[in-house]
Motif scaffolding. Structure first.
Motif, PDB file in Angstrom:
ATOM      1  N   ARG A  68      16.058   9.089 -21.384  1.00 19.21           N
ATOM      2  CA  ARG A  68      16.478   9.801 -22.602  1.00 19.21           C
ATOM      3  C   ARG A  68      15.378   9.949 -23.646  1.00 19.21           C
ATOM      4  NH1 ARG A  68      22.371   7.046 -23.817  1.00 19.21           N
ATOM      5  NH2 ARG A  68      23.233   7.321 -21.726  1.00 19.21           N
ATOM      6  N   HIS A  69      14.527   8.933 -23.762  1.00 18.76           N
ATOM      7  CA  HIS A  69      13.637   8.940 -24.924  1.00 18.76           C
ATOM      8  C   HIS A  69      12.167   9.087 -24.608  1.00 18.76           C
ATOM      9  CE1 HIS A  69      17.119   7.770 -27.278  1.00 18.76           C
ATOM     10  NE2 HIS A  69      17.344   6.820 -26.397  1.00 18.76           N
ATOM     11  N   ALA A  70      11.765   8.839 -23.361  1.00 18.73           N
ATOM     12  CA  ALA A  70      10.333   8.862 -23.089  1.00 18.73           C
ATOM     13  C   ALA A  70       9.813  10.283 -23.117  1.00 18.73           C
ATOM     14  CB  ALA A  70      10.056   8.242 -21.722  1.00 18.73           C
ATOM     15  N   ALA A  71       8.550  10.426 -23.563  1.00 17.03           N
ATOM     16  CA  ALA A  71       7.948  11.758 -23.547  1.00 17.03           C
ATOM     17  C   ALA A  71       7.712  12.148 -22.088  1.00 17.03           C
ATOM     18  CB  ALA A  71       6.619  11.706 -24.291  1.00 17.03           C
ATOM     19  N   PRO A  72       8.108  13.362 -21.695  1.00 18.76           N
ATOM     20  CA  PRO A  72       7.965  13.720 -20.273  1.00 18.76           C
ATOM     21  C   PRO A  72       6.482  13.845 -19.908  1.00 18.76           C
ATOM     22  CG  PRO A  72       8.697  15.594 -21.573  1.00 18.76           C
ATOM     23  CD  PRO A  72       8.689  14.426 -22.499  1.00 18.76           C
ATOM     24  N   TYR A  73       6.099  13.420 -18.719  1.00 17.53           N
ATOM     25  CA  TYR A  73       4.735  13.654 -18.249  1.00 17.53           C
ATOM     26  C   TYR A  73       4.826  13.997 -16.774  1.00 17.53           C
ATOM     27  CZ  TYR A  73       5.108   8.700 -16.898  1.00 17.53           C
ATOM     28  OH  TYR A  73       5.502   7.501 -16.360  1.00 17.53           O
ATOM     29  N   TRP A  74       3.725  13.892 -16.031  1.00 18.62           N
ATOM     30  CA  TRP A  74       3.681  14.546 -14.718  1.00 18.62           C
ATOM     31  C   TRP A  74       4.582  13.922 -13.665  1.00 18.62           C
ATOM     32  CZ3 TRP A  74       1.922  11.677 -10.567  1.00 18.62           C
ATOM     33  CH2 TRP A  74       1.254  10.500 -10.875  1.00 18.62           C
ATOM     34  N   ILE A  75       5.041  12.693 -13.847  1.00 24.31           N
ATOM     35  CA  ILE A  75       5.888  12.082 -12.811  1.00 24.31           C
ATOM     36  C   ILE A  75       7.286  12.718 -12.853  1.00 24.31           C
ATOM     37  CG2 ILE A  75       7.058   9.938 -12.176  1.00 24.31           C
ATOM     38  CD1 ILE A  75       4.547   8.456 -12.718  1.00 24.31           C
ATOM     39  N   THR A  76       7.860  12.981 -11.683  1.00 23.24           N
ATOM     40  CA  THR A  76       9.148  13.675 -11.594  1.00 23.24           C
ATOM     41  C   THR A  76      10.233  12.959 -12.398  1.00 23.24           C
ATOM     42  OG1 THR A  76       8.467  13.938  -9.323  1.00 23.24           O
ATOM     43  CG2 THR A  76      10.638  14.780  -9.906  1.00 23.24           C
ATOM     44  N   LEU A  77      11.033  13.734 -13.107  1.00 23.21           N
ATOM     45  CA  LEU A  77      12.093  13.124 -13.922  1.00 23.21           C
ATOM     46  C   LEU A  77      13.291  12.756 -13.048  1.00 23.21           C
ATOM     47  CD1 LEU A  77      11.940  15.610 -16.896  1.00 23.21           C
ATOM     48  CD2 LEU A  77      11.116  13.274 -16.840  1.00 23.21           C
ATOM     49  N   VAL A  78      14.148  11.902 -13.599  1.00 20.57           N
ATOM     50  CA  VAL A  78      15.388  11.568 -12.887  1.00 20.57           C
ATOM     51  C   VAL A  78      16.310  12.778 -12.970  1.00 20.57           C
ATOM     52  CG1 VAL A  78      17.355  10.028 -12.849  1.00 20.57           C
ATOM     53  CG2 VAL A  78      15.125   9.175 -13.543  1.00 20.57           C
TER      54      VAL A  78
ATOM     55  N   PHE B 156       0.777  -1.234   0.000  1.00 16.68           N
ATOM     56  CA  PHE B 156       0.000   0.000   0.000  1.00 16.68           C
ATOM     57  C   PHE B 156       0.811   1.288   0.000  1.00 16.68           C
ATOM     58  CE2 PHE B 156      -3.297  -2.932   1.212  1.00 16.68           C
ATOM     59  CZ  PHE B 156      -4.441  -2.377   0.685  1.00 16.68           C
ATOM     60  N   LEU B 157       1.997   1.284   0.653  1.00 18.97           N
ATOM     61  CA  LEU B 157       2.679   2.569   0.822  1.00 18.97           C
ATOM     62  C   LEU B 157       2.982   3.221  -0.523  1.00 18.97           C
ATOM     63  CD1 LEU B 157       5.163   1.784   3.702  1.00 18.97           C
ATOM     64  CD2 LEU B 157       3.243   3.350   3.765  1.00 18.97           C
ATOM     65  N   PRO B 158       2.526   4.455  -0.734  1.00 16.91           N
ATOM     66  CA  PRO B 158       2.804   5.099  -2.027  1.00 16.91           C
ATOM     67  C   PRO B 158       4.255   5.569  -2.096  1.00 16.91           C
ATOM     68  CG  PRO B 158       1.464   6.524  -0.629  1.00 16.91           C
ATOM     69  CD  PRO B 158       1.709   5.282   0.154  1.00 16.91           C
ATOM     70  N   THR B 159       4.910   5.383  -3.254  1.00 19.41           N
ATOM     71  CA  THR B 159       6.296   5.836  -3.369  1.00 19.41           C
ATOM     72  C   THR B 159       6.502   6.837  -4.498  1.00 19.41           C
ATOM     73  OG1 THR B 159       6.679   3.843  -4.624  1.00 19.41           O
ATOM     74  CG2 THR B 159       7.445   3.840  -2.363  1.00 19.41           C
ATOM     75  N   ILE B 160       5.482   7.077  -5.311  1.00 15.93           N
ATOM     76  CA  ILE B 160       5.660   8.067  -6.380  1.00 15.93           C
ATOM     77  C   ILE B 160       5.042   9.371  -5.905  1.00 15.93           C
ATOM     78  CG2 ILE B 160       5.072   8.713  -8.740  1.00 15.93           C
ATOM     79  CD1 ILE B 160       5.161   5.893  -9.541  1.00 15.93           C
ATOM     80  N   MET B 161       5.870  10.353  -5.615  1.00 14.07           N
ATOM     81  CA  MET B 161       5.374  11.653  -5.150  1.00 14.07           C
ATOM     82  C   MET B 161       6.302  12.721  -5.679  1.00 14.07           C
ATOM     83  SD  MET B 161       4.580  11.019  -1.182  1.00 14.07           S
ATOM     84  CE  MET B 161       3.151  10.099  -0.673  1.00 14.07           C
ATOM     85  N   PRO B 162       5.795  13.946  -5.807  1.00 13.69           N
ATOM     86  CA  PRO B 162       6.711  15.032  -6.150  1.00 13.69           C
ATOM     87  C   PRO B 162       7.667  15.272  -4.980  1.00 13.69           C
ATOM     88  CG  PRO B 162       4.493  15.858  -5.722  1.00 13.69           C
ATOM     89  CD  PRO B 162       4.399  14.376  -5.754  1.00 13.69           C
ATOM     90  N   PRO B 163       8.926  15.688  -5.248  1.00  9.24           N
ATOM     91  CA  PRO B 163       9.935  15.798  -4.179  1.00  9.24           C
ATOM     92  C   PRO B 163       9.458  16.609  -2.985  1.00  9.24           C
ATOM     93  CG  PRO B 163      10.940  16.157  -6.307  1.00  9.24           C
ATOM     94  CD  PRO B 163       9.482  16.012  -6.564  1.00  9.24           C
ATOM     95  N   GLU B 164       8.605  17.619  -3.218  1.00  7.01           N
ATOM     96  CA  GLU B 164       8.236  18.428  -2.049  1.00  7.01           C
ATOM     97  C   GLU B 164       7.330  17.659  -1.085  1.00  7.01           C
ATOM     98  OE1 GLU B 164       5.739  19.498  -5.643  1.00  7.01           O
ATOM     99  OE2 GLU B 164       7.863  19.209  -5.156  1.00  7.01           O
ATOM    100  N   GLU B 165       6.759  16.535  -1.551  1.00  5.06           N
ATOM    101  CA  GLU B 165       5.899  15.760  -0.647  1.00  5.06           C
ATOM    102  C   GLU B 165       6.648  14.615   0.025  1.00  5.06           C
ATOM    103  OE1 GLU B 165       2.290  14.351  -2.375  1.00  5.06           O
ATOM    104  OE2 GLU B 165       1.642  16.336  -2.989  1.00  5.06           O
ATOM    105  N   HIS B 166       7.949  14.458  -0.281  1.00  6.33           N
ATOM    106  CA  HIS B 166       8.663  13.306   0.290  1.00  6.33           C
ATOM    107  C   HIS B 166       8.602  13.284   1.813  1.00  6.33           C
ATOM    108  CE1 HIS B 166      11.258  12.499  -3.533  1.00  6.33           C
ATOM    109  NE2 HIS B 166      10.007  12.177  -3.672  1.00  6.33           N
ATOM    110  N   GLY B 167       8.536  14.471   2.412  1.00  8.47           N
ATOM    111  CA  GLY B 167       8.467  14.517   3.873  1.00  8.47           C
ATOM    112  C   GLY B 167       7.213  13.856   4.405  1.00  8.47           C
ATOM    113  N   GLN B 168       6.113  13.888   3.618  1.00  9.59           N
ATOM    114  CA  GLN B 168       4.895  13.201   4.042  1.00  9.59           C
ATOM    115  C   GLN B 168       4.885  11.767   3.556  1.00  9.59           C
ATOM    116  OE1 GLN B 168       2.454  16.426   2.107  1.00  9.59           O
ATOM    117  NE2 GLN B 168       1.067  15.861   3.762  1.00  9.59           N
TER     118      GLN B 168
END
Length: 1819
Positions: free
Chosen positions: A354-364, A199-211
């Protein structure tokens, strides 16, 4: 409905729809369908109709997704998801609906880039409650609810799709829920960790990592670092970390953990090390999941200095030799999976970066991305293992997949070594397996080789040499080689246009050197094609029928031949498609000459040639038809003009061959055929009526192929570039990917002329046949069977040929199948054909004719099975066939995905496929549209056909029956709700009133109910009406006169039906209510726009819907009760055979439910069945009554509890204030939870004490941290005591009366104490549940009756009586959980003596049962409530009365109770330890073993986990200190032997006692090695010297228990996980032992060292100083005076070198060489032994170097070999060592000697050849 133009942007469409020839009509079709779906979905919810309305439209939505992808707006997407989420989490929903909604929901959530977390948020709690309810169901084991098998997997997948959208606050809430359960000793740990993983969510924008993960990362990571011995939940933690790493590359710093991570990865591969290694069994079961490991490793790579890559290189270096083909074991599959998935995973990561179209998930982040250098490093570390495993015994697929991905990343590194191996394999004739392996690896790399890449431009020059080199592989004698060669040639030619452009350099001046070479090389293409054809002709010549068959065999193809034929035709087709026109013309002429100058037999070689000709004709139909058609036609006309031929049975071969050739050549573009319409029509007219069967069959297939070519829609060319190969520079198109937007597909769409020709043929050939058949039926012109078959064949082939032009069967539909307020109509899809109503509808006329014929045959000649077979096929095609068969489509889809996988380019992105594949996919999309028949309406026409099929399914001949049943099952799956119409008709045949029923009809009817193997059977459909009819009918058919159970076939069939029901049954819902949440979302859908659905239900309809929902639930409950009562009525029939009685009892037991009590009659039946004569019915009854008692359980009052209120300590309040997990060292035994501990000074012995204590039953509560609020059972005073008789419900009364009847009890106990299977019985949990329920529901009402029997049974030592007492006692103890004090007290006054008696009678068979009994009784109970039991068991377990066996058993039983209580009985553990310590010197082995096990449990709580306080339970350290003092006498001896042979002499001297004590300690060490969570390393080290002294080197002849145990202990301890701080201590201990006097001990140091180093490799490597110490230690032992130790040291050295533990640098080499050159004194007589030892040590060291690289020749090896050869004439043992080394070298390097000899100079080779004795070996 009005058409709405799309004014929305679709989320994601299926691109292939735009390529279809009728693409412009699809948009409107999709929009209309979507509006329909929205309207009906919302309507179904608003009128509260989950079934059939909601179910039906959910399926429609599913097929919408399949046909158009996500072609709806974002708003709709979100609404669909919300609606389904509300539905799937409805609390009362039936399991099957949960499953189907979840499937659809997963599908909608699949593409995460389409919806961001801002668009959609889903609450986690409802989903968690659903998951908990299903996976940890409290009632499933009692049979109160049945879930589908796959439900758990589907729910897990659903959580994975949803957790992305859990709100940011959810992490905190989840941790509050699960942290209190983290008690390592409890099974609940597994549950809470796996919940976290899921259950624990691991995909979050960096500013939410604290939560997010920051809340738990440190806590869980330190837990993982501290835990050892792989408990079952460790794998879940690893999966969680892997997911975290992969989702947050660059945001978590893993560097400090790298050594640990890689050490544990290496350990979890379970590789065998050393000579005699024991593996703790749990390592094998709890190893990590490879998929997650690969993810984790991939995510760790990259970044500053790329530290993880160094570890990875080291990992693969250390396991490389395991990949060599000569090694295999059960670890191999894990290693292969690791190798196969790792490159693929890295490719995915590079694609994402390198090749994927960028979308809302934070990039590396930039600094963490993989650079080209990183990728090269990565490839270098893996390529060695991949090349070795190419030839592995399990096949080369894993290696090929790995190499394919490595070639995508770094072609310049991955391709050359494989190429080299391929060329070598092509040259050797003796090893075909190397050729198949290398070719299949090359196939995967083809794309990377031919595409013009910057990294590896010279790759393309290898294409021609490879193609010509592969030709000899087309070899008729070696089947697998032939197939792989075909695949190889096809793959390469698909990528490369075969165009001769050798004159290009003169026209173009901008070519690079490589391109110029390529151009000149393309001149060889023509030769290649012609040579290839010659090879194929040779293959065909050698596979004619005369050559491959004896006279006796059949003239059909064998499986292998059909595969070769397939390979041949598809390869020829690919090669010729890719040819330029010039080359094609030459090739075509060649094929034509070959086909027309010979006459082939039509079975094997004829088919192959005809296939080749078809392949040639397909590429350029105009040219090829100009050659073939006139030739064939003229030959056929010449022969058939002869009148007499018409009637002959066997015809001329030439005619047959030309017919066959013509029938294949016509499978080309239909437009081209129109030029030859006259000839074709004439030939068909002449040949279809020939009498010879072979001839008319070929003519019929010519007819079918002609019709198909004219009437179907299909692409006409598959070249690799659109528009042919006319571009200037074809070499620039090599390996080019197709572009979906500009594919330029040329479709064949039938025009008017073609349509006219089709119907002309039909009226000329089909109509007369139908008239003939009608005349036959009416008796005007009867036909013979052969003639009838011929007519049917023509009809069938016409239908197969023109099926797509004939409109489907139509007419009124069957009404009143199912009541619904929602439209359940079918969706018509446009498939590119407009039906012309003016023409005759042949489908209708065939249908009518077949009905007449069928009845005629069944009446007059039922044995004409051949005709019946054809009729069944025709019926099936009439219903379903519109140009494609489902089976063909499925196999083509499968092969399409396979080819796609082998040729895809995952690196550069989606849809980078070659053009031919994309065209194929477009065609598949078109065919899928023909096959999607979701929710077809059930019309009267179909009803008639299905009734006919039912007639056939119950006819006389079994073959006819089974074929008809298959078609019937398919039809029932296709037409909505048709089963409701057919089931009554089938059941009619089974009913006892139907007396005229034959056995065949009976069996046929049962088979119809059973259904096809994969589909759901009719007998278990989820529809109350059907189940209510079918189940009673199945039982009643036992009264039918037809049934005789003597017939084994009927008996087996009935078993199958019953078994299928039991396996497939899941609980069917009774109360289906739609929540307000669903209604709200449905309203939103009804009001949405784009496309707007038609208006929703009116107010009246809404009211009616609510009303219907209410009524439906009441009616359903009645149907349920009726079903139960019907089954009971059947059971009351005295004539029912036993088999059916059993069946009815089983079926009835499936009808126990949570949400509806079982009707009283059924309760009565099951209670009576407890004493039934038949054991299987008794077993069902026991489970059923246990379930009924659960249903009848009264809810108990619970109260909330604040933990602080009890202990009252200040620490408690502080702990509540600091809710942060930061409060360090607050886990485990702390003052705050001490009130939960067992405390003998404060036991509830009186009523007052009992009432004053708060009892907490769950053992894990309060160990880790307190939950927000604890619910506990209210004190027994505040609950009403007994159930009064007049308050009982009817069901309760029935059970109460029976169990108050003394006779019933006597009978019941008599049955329960019978033996079932001798020696196989064990404690039965079902019986335990039964008694637990009785005592829980009725208090001690039945005790007085039971008691005398129990005492009698307890005194009887028989195994079955004892087991019966166990089951009842356990039930009694658990059932009395909430009794009042007075009852419990009086109960124990009786129970204690009873258990004592029973335990005095304990036997070998029953001691485990007593252990289970006490363990079950103590599980999840507060120890303070059981103090009577514990005090009794603790009295004196080792009294010695009754011999050693009783002592061991009593300890076992006590251990069972204490182990369940874990940390809450520390006082008892202390008391037990004090009691046991003086008794550790036991003489008896069984008692020693048991004590060892008990000690493990005593010290189990002493764990060193992060933040855990020192336990209140006993500590290991103190115990070991005390033991060592008693072992003092042994520490001074060099070796410890077990001298005491007379076991019973009264010697009490210290040494003997010490030896006995040591034996017990060994048992304890052995048991605890795999059980404890953390290993006390310091304490083990204190015992280590003693173990080294015992363990012998060689296993003695006489079995010595102590030596055996010591070896096991050493082996298990050496595998232990070490932390950096322990390593110096261990090494110090080893160094001390290495200078021991006993050489056995010195020898054991080396074996210990080998395993220890391998199992802690990366931890050690991170401490360079310790590595040096190990090196010194090994070299020191290499100079040992004892020969065995020196040998072992050399082996150890070579092992350490092999896993690159320390480098083989020049210092080490010179050191060894200097040693080996130690001069020996000349005097032969007295050899100075120390010099000899030094010299031998040097030689051994050099030989270790050589053996350390068994599969290759590093640059230093030749020199060392030369050095060794100088010592061949040295004195023994040196000479022996040299010889051994050389022969070993020869063995390991022989396989690839051709390659390895490159490393030596000529002189060295000469010397070597002399050395390696037998010269022929390498000549």
């Amino acid at each position: 409905m009005t058409v709405v133009q799309d004014d929305f942007t679709p989320q994601k469409e299926i691109v292939y729809n735009q390529l279809l020839p009728y693409a412009e009509r699809l948009d409107q079709e999709a929009t209309e369908l979507l509006a329909d779906i929205k309207a009906n979905l919302s309507r179904a919810v608003l009128v509260r109709e989950l079934w059939p309305g909601m179910a039906f439209w959910c399926r429609k939505l599913f097929s919408f997704l399949k046909l158009y992808g996500r072609r709806f707006s974002k708003e709709d997407h979100i609404l669909f998801i919300k609606l389904l989420y509300e539905l799937v989490t409805l609390p009362e929903l039936e399991p099957h609906m949960v499953q189907s909604y979840a499937r659809l929901l997963i599908h909608l959530l699949k593409k995460k880039e389409l919806l961001s977390r801002d668009d959609l948020q889903l609450p986690w709690r409802p989903l968690y409650n659903l998951y908990e309810r299903v996976v940890y169901s409290k009632t499933e084991h009692l049979g109160l609810i049945w879930f589908p098998n796959s439900l758990e997997h589907i729910l897990k997948a659903l959580v994975k799709s949803c957790r992305l959208y859990f709100p940011a606050s959810s992490t905190k809430e989840m941790l509050e829920e699960w942290r209190p359960q983290l008690c390592v000793f409890d099974t609940v740990m597994q549950k809470s960790i796996s919940n976290m993983e899921l259950f624990l969510p691991t995909i979050m924008p960096p500013e939410e990592h604290g939560q997010g993960f920051r809340l738990w990362f440190d806590e869980l990571m330190s837990l993982w670092m501290a835990v050892q011995n792989q408990p079952s939940w460790e794998g879940h933690l690893v999966n969680l970390f892997a997911r975290l790493a992969n989702d947050n590359i660059g945001y978590v710093d893993w560097t400090p953990f790298l050594p640990t991570i890689f050490t544990r990865i290496l350990r979890s591969l379970n590789l065998p090390v050393g000579v005699s290694q024991m593996v703790a069994p749990r390592y094998l079961t709890n190893s990590y999941d490879i998929g997650h490991l690969v993810l984790w490793i991939t995510a760790l790579l990259g970044g500053e200095g790329n530290p993880a890559q160094k570890q990875l290189t080291c990992l693969f270096n250390s396991i490389a030799s395991f990949y060599h083909p000569s090694n295999h074991g059960r670890w191999q599959s894990r290693l292969m999976r690791l190798l196969q998935r790792l490159p693929a995973s890295v490719v995915r990561r590079v694609h994402r970066e390198r090749h994927a179209a960028p979308y809302w998930i934070t990039l590396v982040p930039e600094h963490q991305r993989l650079t080209d250098d990183d990728l090269q490093e990565f490839t270098r570390s893996l390529i060695g293992a991949a090349l070795l495993s190419m030839f592995s015994k399990t096949g080369c697929t894993d290696a090929a997949y790995a190499l394919q991905n490595l070639a995508l990343l770094t072609p310049q590194l991955a391709i050359p070594p494989v190429l080299e191996k391929t060329y070598m394999a092509m040259e050797t004739l003796t090893e075909p397996h190397t050729l198949t392996a290398t070719l299949s690896c090359m196939i995967g790399m083809a794309r990377s080789l031919v595409s013009p890449s910057n990294c590896y431009p010279e790759g393309r020059t290898h294409v021609l040499p490879l193609l010509t080199g592969a030709l000899p592989g087309v070899d008729p004698n070696d089947f697998s080689k032939c197939m792989i060669t075909f695949q190889f040639i096809a793959t390469f030619t698909t990528l490369v246009p075969l165009v001769d452009c050798s004159d290009a350099p003169s026209r173009h001046h901008d070519l690079s050197e490589v391109e110029k070479d390529l151009c000149s090389a393309t001149a060889q293409f023509e030769d290649f094609v012609l040579q290839f054809l010659d090879r194929c002709f040779a293959l065909i010549d050698s596979s004619t029928l005369e050559q491959t068959r004896d006279e006796t065999e059949t003239d059909t193809q064998t499986h292998l031949e059909s595969l070769v034929e397939l390979g041949l035709s598809s390869t020829v087709s690919t090669v010729l498609t890719q040819c330029s026109t010039e080359i094609y013309k030459v090739a075509l002429q060649k094929v034509y000459n070959f086909a027309t100058t010979n006459i082939f037999e039509t079975c094997v070689s004829g088919r192959m040639v005809a296939d080749m000709c078809r392949a040639a004709a397909k590429c350029h139909p105009a040219e090829s038809l100009r050659l073939f058609v006139p030739h064939c036609c003229s030959v056929i006309f010449d022969i058939t003009n002869n009148e007499e031929l018409q009637g002959e049975d066997e015809l001329d071969k030439e005619l047959l061959w030309n017919l066959q050739l013509l029938s294949e050549v016509t499978r080309v573009d239909g437009e081209q055929l129109l030029k030859y319409r006259g000839e074709l029509e004439r030939i068909l007219g002449a040949c279809v009526r020939l009498r010879c069967k072979r001839a008319y069959t070929l003519a019929c297939s010519l007819l079918e192929h002609t019709l198909r070519s004219l009437s179907l829609i299909y692409p006409t060319e598959y070249r690799s570039t659109p528009g042919g190969f006319h571009s200037d520079l074809p070499i620039r198109d090599w390996g080019r990917a197709g572009d979906v937007a500009a594919l330029g597909v040329c479709w064949h769409v039938p025009g008017q002329e073609e349509e006219n020709f089709v119907f002309q043929l039909l009226s000329r050939l089909l109509r007369p046949e139908l008239q003939r058949i009608q005349a036959h039926v009416s008796g005007e012109q009867p036909m013979s069977r052969e003639e009838l078959l011929q007519s049917l064949a023509i009809v069938q082939h016409c239908l197969l040929g023109a099926g797509s032009m004939l409109p489907p069967l139509d007419g009124p539909h069957v009404t009143d199948l199912v009541p619904s307020m929602v439209n359940l109509g079918e969706t018509k899809l446009h498939i590119g054909v407009t039906y012309d109503d003016s023409r005759e509808n042949y489908r209708e006329s065939i249908c009518q004719t077949m009905k007449l014929l069928l009845h005629h045959i069944l009446e007059h000649s039922e044995d004409d099975t051949k005709s019946l077979f054809v009729i069944i096929k025709i019926i099936s095609d009439l219903m379903f066939f519109r140009g494609t068969h489902k089976k063909e489509f499925d196999s083509r889809w499968k092969s399409f995905t396979l080819v796609k996988k082998s040729m895809e380019n995952r690196l550069h992105g989606k849809k980078q496929h070659i053009r031919a594949l994309l065209i194929d996919r477009a065609l598949l999309q078109h065919e899928m549209r023909k096959l999607v028949v979701e929710g077809s309406e059930y019309k009267v026409v179909h009803q008639e056909l299905l009734c006919n099929l039912l007639l056939l399914s119950t006819s006389t001949y079994s073959q006819v029956r089974s074929r008809a049943q298959n078609v019937l099952t398919a039809a029932l799956g296709t037409f909505s709700f048709s089963y409701r119409d057919l089931i009554p008709r089938i059941l009619q045949l089974l009913s006892p009133q139907h007396t005229a029923c034959t056995e065949q009809q009976f069996k046929g009817a049962l088979y119809c109910l059973l259904g096809a193997y994969s589909s759901a059977s009719l007998a278990s459909s989820r529809d109350w009406d059907c189940v209510g009819q079918v189940w009673p009918a199945l039982v009643r058919c036992g009264l039918s006169p037809t049934v005789s159970l003597e017939k084994p076939s009927i008996g087996r069939l009935l078993d199958d039906v019953a078994d299928r029901i039991l396996r497939q049954h899941d609980t069917i819902g009774i109360y289906l209510t739609v929540s307000e949440g669903c209604v709200e979302v449905a309203n939103h859908i009804a009001q949405s726009k784009n496309p707007a659905p038609c208006p929703g239900p009116t107010v009246e309809e809404l009211k009616e819907g609510l009303q219907r929902q209410r009524i439906r639930n009441v009616v359903t409950a009645r149907k349920y009760e009726k079903l139960v009562n019907d089954l009971l009525d059947c059971l009351e029939d005295k004539d029912l055979p036993w088999k059916f009685e059993h069946m009815a009892t089983d079926l009835l037991s499936l009808q126990l439910r949570e949400d509806h009590p079982l009707p009283p009659d059924a309760v009565l039946f099951y209670t009576q069945s407890l004493v039934h004569d038949s054991i299987s019915i008794r077993k069902v009854a026991i489970s059923a009554v246990a379930g009924i008692l659960k249903q009848l359980k009264r809810p108990k009052k619970k109260v909330a509890l604040k933990p602080s209120a009890i202990s009252g300590s200040r620490g408690e309040e502080e702990e509540e204030k600091e809710e942060e997990p930061a409060a360090s060292a607050s886990v485990g035994d702390r003052p705050a939870n001490s009130w939960l501990q067992y405390d003998s000074s404060n036991l509830p012995v009186t009523e007052e004490q009992w009432e004053s204590l708060q009892f907490v039953e769950k053992t894990h509560c309060g160990y880790y941290c307190w939950p927000r609020e604890m619910m506990i059972h209210a004190a027994s005073r505040s609950t009403k005591d007994d159930l009064q008789y007049d308050e009982m419900s009817e069901g309760e009364k029935i059970i109460f009366e029976y169990f108050s009847d003394p006779e019933f009890i006597v009978q019941l106990l008599e049955f329960l104490s019978l033996e079932d299977r001798k020696g196989k019985d064990s404690f039965n949990p079902r019986r335990f549940c039964l008694f637990k329920g009785l005592f829980r529901n009725y208090g001690d009402a039945f005790l007085p009756l039971l008691w005398p029997h129990l005492e009698q049974l307890a005194a009887d030592p028989h195994e079955s009586s004892q087991r019966c007492v166990c089951e009842i006692t356990a039930g009694l103890l658990r059932g009395s959980k909430l009794w009042s004090f007075s009852k419990v007290d009086s109960l124990w006054k009786l129970l204690c003596p009873l258990i004592r008696t029973a335990l005095t009678n304990v036997t070998v068979e029953t001691y485990t049962d007593w252990g289970t009994c006490i363990a079950t009784a103590c599980e999840g109970r507060d120890p303070r409530k059981l103090h009577w039991l514990f005090e009794m068991l603790m009295e004196s377990p080792l009294s010695g009365e009754g011999g050693s066996f009783r002592d061991a058993s009593l300890l076992y039983v006590l251990q069972g109770g204490l182990a369940q209580q874990q940390w809450r009985v520390s006082e008892l553990l202390h008391r037990l330890l004090v009691y046991l310590e003086p008794k550790l010197t036991q003489v008896y082995k069984n008692v020693r073993e048991r004590i060892g096990s008990v000690l493990t449990y005593i010290f189990m709580m002493d764990v060193a986990l992060p933040g855990t306080r020192p336990t209140a339970s006993p500590h290991v350290a103190e115990f070991v200190g005390r033991v060592l003092r008693r072992l003092k006498p042994l520490t001074s001896e060099a070796e410890i032997h077990n001298h005491v042979h007379e076991e019973n002499t009264q010697e009490t001297d210290e040494r003997t006692q010490a030896v006995k004590l040591l034996k017990t300690v060994l048992k304890w060490l052995m048991v605890s090695a795999g059980r404890t969570f953390t290993t006390p390393v310091q304490q083990q080290l204190q015992l280590l010297p003693l173990l080294f002294k015992i363990a012998p080197v060689e296993i003695d002849e006489n079995y010595d228990e102590m030596k055996q145990d010591a070896r096991t202990c050493l082996s298990l301890m050496s595998q232990g996980l070490l932390y950096p701080e322990h390593i110096p201590l261990v090494l110090a201990a080893l160094e001390e032992m290495a200078s021991s006097r006993s050489w056995h001990a010195r020898f054991s140091v080396l074996t210990y060292l080998q395993i220890m180093v391998f199992y802690n490799l990366f931890t050690l490597l991170s401490l360079p100083a310790q590595v040096l110490r190990i090196r010194t230690l090994v070299i020191q032992l290499l100079l040992d005076e004892q020969l065995e130790v020196r040998d072992m040291a050399a082996t150890t050295l070579s092992g350490l070198l092999q896993c690159h533990f320390f480098p083989l640098d020049s210092t080490l080499q010179t050191e060894l060489q200097t040693l080996s050159q130690t001069p020996l004194p000349k005097a032969r007589g007295e050899l100075a032994s120390s010099d000899l030892v030094r010299r031998h040590a040097g030689v051994l060291g050099l030989s270790a170097c050589i053996l350390s690289s068994p599969y290759d020749v590093p640059h230093w090896m030749p020199q060392i070999l030369m050095d060794l050869s100088d010592h061949l004439n040295d004195p023994q043992p040196i000479e022996m060592t040299v010889k051994k080394t050389l022969s070993e070298f020869r063995r390991t390097h022989h396989d690839n000697w051709q390659e390895h000899r490159q490393g030596f100079t000529d002189n060295q080779l000469l010397v070597l050849t002399d050395l390696l004795v037998s010269p022929c070996y390498y000549a």
